[in-house]
Scaffold this motif. Structure first.
Motif, mmCIF file in Angstrom:
data_model
loop_
_atom_site.group_PDB
_atom_site.id
_atom_site.type_symbol
_atom_site.label_atom_id
_atom_site.label_comp_id
_atom_site.label_asym_id
_atom_site.label_seq_id
_atom_site.Cartn_x
_atom_site.Cartn_y
_atom_site.Cartn_z
ATOM 1 N N ALA A 216 0.831 -1.210 0.000
ATOM 2 C CA ALA A 216 0.000 0.000 0.000
ATOM 3 C C ALA A 216 0.860 1.253 0.000
ATOM 4 O O ALA A 216 0.548 2.249 -0.673
ATOM 5 C CB ALA A 216 -0.924 -0.022 1.220
ATOM 6 N N TRP A 217 1.964 1.226 0.733
ATOM 7 C CA TRP A 217 2.883 2.371 0.790
ATOM 8 C C TRP A 217 3.531 2.601 -0.576
ATOM 9 O O TRP A 217 3.590 3.717 -1.095
ATOM 10 C CB TRP A 217 3.941 2.094 1.862
ATOM 11 C CG TRP A 217 4.823 3.276 2.168
ATOM 12 C CD1 TRP A 217 4.905 4.463 1.505
ATOM 13 C CD2 TRP A 217 5.755 3.357 3.254
ATOM 14 N NE1 TRP A 217 5.820 5.289 2.082
ATOM 15 C CE2 TRP A 217 6.371 4.642 3.170
ATOM 16 C CE3 TRP A 217 6.131 2.505 4.282
ATOM 17 C CZ2 TRP A 217 7.349 5.052 4.082
ATOM 18 C CZ3 TRP A 217 7.101 2.915 5.181
ATOM 19 C CH2 TRP A 217 7.689 4.172 5.090
ATOM 20 N N LEU A 218 4.015 1.474 -1.186
ATOM 21 C CA LEU A 218 4.699 1.595 -2.476
ATOM 22 C C LEU A 218 3.763 2.108 -3.565
ATOM 23 O O LEU A 218 4.148 2.945 -4.401
ATOM 24 C CB LEU A 218 5.279 0.237 -2.885
ATOM 25 C CG LEU A 218 6.489 -0.250 -2.080
ATOM 26 C CD1 LEU A 218 6.862 -1.661 -2.477
ATOM 27 C CD2 LEU A 218 7.673 0.701 -2.274
ATOM 28 N N ILE A 219 2.529 1.618 -3.584
ATOM 29 C CA ILE A 219 1.595 2.008 -4.648
ATOM 30 C C ILE A 219 1.120 3.440 -4.464
ATOM 31 O O ILE A 219 1.024 4.222 -5.432
ATOM 32 C CB ILE A 219 0.401 1.028 -4.695
ATOM 33 C CG1 ILE A 219 0.889 -0.364 -5.137
ATOM 34 C CG2 ILE A 219 -0.688 1.543 -5.635
ATOM 35 C CD1 ILE A 219 -0.180 -1.422 -5.102
ATOM 36 N N ALA B 98 -5.899 -0.359 2.854
ATOM 37 C CA ALA B 98 -4.889 -0.306 1.786
ATOM 38 C C ALA B 98 -5.383 0.486 0.589
ATOM 39 O O ALA B 98 -4.580 1.117 -0.129
ATOM 40 C CB ALA B 98 -4.513 -1.727 1.363
ATOM 41 N N LEU B 99 -6.684 0.494 0.365
ATOM 42 C CA LEU B 99 -7.257 1.246 -0.758
ATOM 43 C C LEU B 99 -7.470 2.716 -0.416
ATOM 44 O O LEU B 99 -7.924 3.492 -1.261
ATOM 45 C CB LEU B 99 -8.589 0.608 -1.184
ATOM 46 C CG LEU B 99 -8.477 -0.806 -1.782
ATOM 47 C CD1 LEU B 99 -9.859 -1.401 -2.002
ATOM 48 C CD2 LEU B 99 -7.672 -0.786 -3.080
ATOM 49 N N GLY B 100 -7.169 3.086 0.809
ATOM 50 C CA GLY B 100 -7.244 4.488 1.198
ATOM 51 C C GLY B 100 -8.579 4.932 1.739
ATOM 52 O O GLY B 100 -8.793 6.142 1.936
ATOM 53 N N TYR B 101 -9.497 4.010 2.045
ATOM 54 C CA TYR B 101 -10.831 4.381 2.524
ATOM 55 C C TYR B 101 -10.972 4.324 4.052
ATOM 56 O O TYR B 101 -12.061 4.575 4.571
ATOM 57 C CB TYR B 101 -11.891 3.462 1.904
ATOM 58 C CG TYR B 101 -11.969 3.565 0.394
ATOM 59 C CD1 TYR B 101 -12.408 4.741 -0.209
ATOM 60 C CD2 TYR B 101 -11.595 2.508 -0.410
ATOM 61 C CE1 TYR B 101 -12.465 4.852 -1.599
ATOM 62 C CE2 TYR B 101 -11.651 2.607 -1.796
ATOM 63 C CZ TYR B 101 -12.086 3.776 -2.384
ATOM 64 O OH TYR B 101 -12.128 3.884 -3.749
#
Length: 765
Positions: free
Chosen positions: A246-249, A581-584
């Motif tokens: 999640a950090w890398l993307i 991980a999807l930012g929600y």
């Protein structure tokens, strides 16, 4: 001393105060002060958690709190002090919930420890002194005041006493003990003060042994908990990998922090131990003391169960089952004289004979000039009669007639019965047949064990093959291993054809090696020896085998709930991780969501504290009801004895000698037995049927009632036929004998079935 629970509460309170105080500062427009307060509230929790993880690694334990540590440290490093404070509150809150759950689940065992006596009232040099428990020795005379705990094992001295044994056995009502009865430490005097004589030191007494078992149980850690750690070890790298991805993307470390926050494996860390301890507590409430969670897990997986016979499947005490006599000596008279003489002996068989007479309300007389030959028998005078009891060889020395042909040993040999011959005034008057009878609850307990998932039931005993196979056939066990030494029992447990976890149930010193070798050793602790209780992993504090079936059901339900909690916790956390991980899901809200997941999973684990009662029905009989009903059967026992005795005499004596006795027996059956059975049918059976449920639960026993009435009616016709046709009619004599033997068998089966129902319906906690 600061306990773990106290420390957890202190950390939780500190985090909560810091969180609220920081929120107040932020609302007052002081964000920098709020950050400092939240940082101060989180730092001690972070430090304590780091120390705990390091200690775990040094002990080669999993350290599954590492994600919580990383999430808190990351939050503080990224300036998310509010999220860090919420995570700290989540971690400390989960720890408090765990310690509370353990305390709640273990309160029954803690209550046992709290009841441990510390002193005793000792008679010394004519004075009463309060001394430390360690100063009590066997043979000391002690006073137990009202409300006090019996300090050591011993015997009642003087009058009868009433003890509350509920903490030891789970039985709710007080128990009466008469002079000479053995009593166990840990019971509470529920009536007036009484004297007792110590039979053991405090360290060797029953309560001390139970305390040692309880302490071992509280110190243990279940393999299931280590299994949860292994689940977490798979979960940790997955969580870290997802956070890194999640950090890398996204290029945002906050995404990684959000993933770590909801990945904190609190459900794994907390739920399994809570479920296991709850299951152990649930067993303790039913009088089943489990030494540890590992034992509970093995119990849940076991499919094969070995039993000792004596004291486990049977009562372990001789009981009078029949009396055979000659016509000149009625059965009740033979028993009265034999029991009167046996009062002078301490032999276990003599005790059984005396107990049988007292159960029949037979008044005993004091014996005179008693002489006992150990292992053979007694002789003496009772009410002017010369009486001898014991083995045939012993009694034969006192015979003057030499007439022994009335009594044949075949029945005793085939059924594994003990025999006590009785001579009166130089004549062989009768023989008492005694057996170690099957416990009333045993047949039902075996059915419940099969229902609980036990596939093979094997009886292994040192008793004679005939006696063992007779009991095995009655109970329907899968195999009988008779005449086994302790080494033989051990070999049977370890046989290569036995697969999966094995349970062994026993109560004697000779069972201790097998109990220790089995995956789960179960000791009948209420009457079993200290050696068997120490070797076993489970102790039944109340001598009821059906409690083991309940423990197995509890163990399997506990294991199911533990696995449910693990899988649910991991599944919910993984779903939340994907959302984060999807930012929600920001870190702060992720921490709140993870707290909710923890609470749900731990509450689910606490369901294991509820027992699994296996007895159906909507109500139960009180202990007083059961004792009254059993007493009614005991009062009818002499009638049943006369039925068998008369049937035996009809084959060896001419009918003219027995016609009047047969008529008296028929009248006795009509006026006592049939009146009793009619009362049961009209008043008792409807009540029992309502307790058992179903359409007509008492139909089989009602059918027995009808057959008893039919046989008694036929016997009356036989008696009238003998009076009309004359006693010389051999056909009528044979028919009367057939009726009597059938009635004898039916009565014994009927009474046994009724008592089994009484026992099963008895209300126990």
């Amino acid at each position: 001393m600061i306990t773990r629970q106290t420390a957890n509460i202190a950390f939780l309170a500190f985090c909560a105060v810091a969180l609220v105080t920081g929120a107040g500062a932020w609302l007052n427009g002081q964000p920098h002060a709020a950050d400092m307060i939240w940082l101060a509230g989180t730092a001690p929790v972070l430090a304590a958690l780091a120390v705990s993880i390091i200690r775990g690694f040094l002990r080669a334990e999993a350290g599954v709190d590492v994600i919580a540590l990383l999430s808190m440290a990351g939050a503080l490093a990224l300036g998310e002090t509010l999220a860090g404070s919420v995570i700290g509150l989540m971690v400390t809150g989960g720890q408090v919930l765990e310690s509370w759950a353990e305390a709640r689940a273990g309160r029954e065992m803690s209550a046992l420890l709290a009841r441990a006596p510390h002193s005793a009232n000792l008679y010394r040099d004519g004075h009463l002194e309060q001394v430390a428990l360690k100063e009590v020795s066997p043979g000391n005379r002690l006073l137990v005041r009202t409300g006090e705990v019996v300090p050591v094992d011993g015997h009642v001295a003087g009058e009868s006493v009433v003890l509350d044994e509920s903490m030891l056995t789970g039985e709710p009502l007080p128990v009466r003990h008469i002079a000479g009865d053995a009593i166990r430490s840990g019971s509470v005097n529920a009536a007036k003060p009484f004297d007792m004589v110590a039979s053991a030191t405090a360290a060797d007494s029953s309560f001390a042994g139970i305390v040692r078992l309880v302490e071992a149980a509280k110190r243990s850690k279940a393999p299931a908990s280590r299994l949860a750690d292994r689940y977490a070890l798979l979960f940790v790298p997955l969580s870290l990998a997802l956070a890194a991805t999640a950090w890398l993307i996204s290029g945002s470390p906050l995404r990684a922090l959000a993933v770590l926050v909801v990945a904190t494996p609190c459900p794994l860390i907390l739920a399994v131990p809570v479920a296991i301890v709850s299951g152990i507590s649930s067993c303790a409430r039913r009088g089943v003391l489990v030494k540890g969670g590992g034992i509970l897990e093995k119990l849940a997986e076991a499919k094969t169960l070995f039993f000792d016979k004596t004291g486990t499947l049977t009562g372990g005490m001789a009981r009078l089952v029949a009396i055979e006599t000659v016509p000149a000596h009625p059965a009740a008279e033979v028993l009265r004289l034999a029991a009167s003489l046996d009062q002078a002996s301490q032999h276990i068989i003599a005790d059984a004979v005396v107990a049988a007479a007292r159960a029949r309300n037979i008044e005993l007389s004091p014996p005179l000039r008693v002489e006992e030959v150990p292992g053979r028998g007694l002789s003496g005078m009772v009410e002017g009669h010369a009486v001898a009891v014991g083995s045939l060889a012993h009694v034969s020395e006192f015979l003057t007639t030499g007439d022994q042909h009335h009594f044949r040993p075949g029945r005793a040999d085939h059924d594994g019965l003990a025999t006590v011959y009785v001579a009166i005034n130089g004549t062989l008057a009768g023989v008492l047949l005694l057996a170690d009878e099957i416990r009333p609850e045993t047949p039902r307990a075996l059915r419940l064990l099969r229902k609980a998932g036990i596939g093979r039931l094997i009886m292994v005993t040192g008793d004679r093959r005939a006696a063992a196979e007779s009991v095995g056939a009655l109970l329907g066990v899968d195999a009988v291993l008779a005449e086994q030494t302790p080494a033989g029992k051990l070999a049977a447990i370890k046989a290569p054809d036995i697969t999966g976890p094995v349970i062994m149930v026993g109560d004697g010193v000779n069972d201790a090696p097998a109990l220790a070798a089995a995956d789960v050793g179960v000791a009948m602790g209420a009457r079993g020896t200290a050696a068997s209780s120490e070797a076993a992993g489970i102790v039944l504090l109340v001598d009821r085998l059906d409690r083991l079936a309940e423990a197995i059901a509890i163990a399997r339900r506990t294991r199911r709930i533990a696995v449910q909690s693990v899988m649910a916790g991991m599944g919910l956390s993984f779903a939340a991780m994907l959302v984060a991980a999807l930012g929600y899901l920001p870190p702060l809200f992720g921490a709140m969501l993870q707290e909710a997941i923890d609470v749900v999973v731990i509450l689910n684990a606490l369901r294991a504290i509820q027992g699994v009662p296996l007895r159906g029905g909507r109500a139960g009989l009180t202990t007083a009801d059961v004792e009254r009903l059993r007493l009614e059967h005991a009062e009818l026992a002499p009638v049943a004895d006369q039925v068998r005795s008369m049937a035996d005499q009809l084959s060896t004596h001419p009918a003219p000698d027995l016609r009047d006795q047969l008529a008296e027996l028929e009248e006795l059956l009509r006026t006592r037995l049939l009146v009793h059975e009619q009362g049961d049918e009209t008043a008792l059976y409807p009540r029992l049927a309502d307790m058992l449920g179903g359409d007509d639960a008492m139909a089989p026993l009602s059918g027995m009632h009808r057959e008893i009435h039919r046989l008694c009616r036929q016997l009356g016709q036989m008696v009238r036929g003998l009076q009309v046709c004359g006693p010389e009619s051999p056909d009528l004599t044979k028919e009367a004998q057939r009726i009597l033997y059938g009635l004898d068998t039916l009565l014994r089966v009927h009474f046994a079935e009724e008592e089994a129902i009484y026992h099963n319906l008895e209300e126990t906690v």
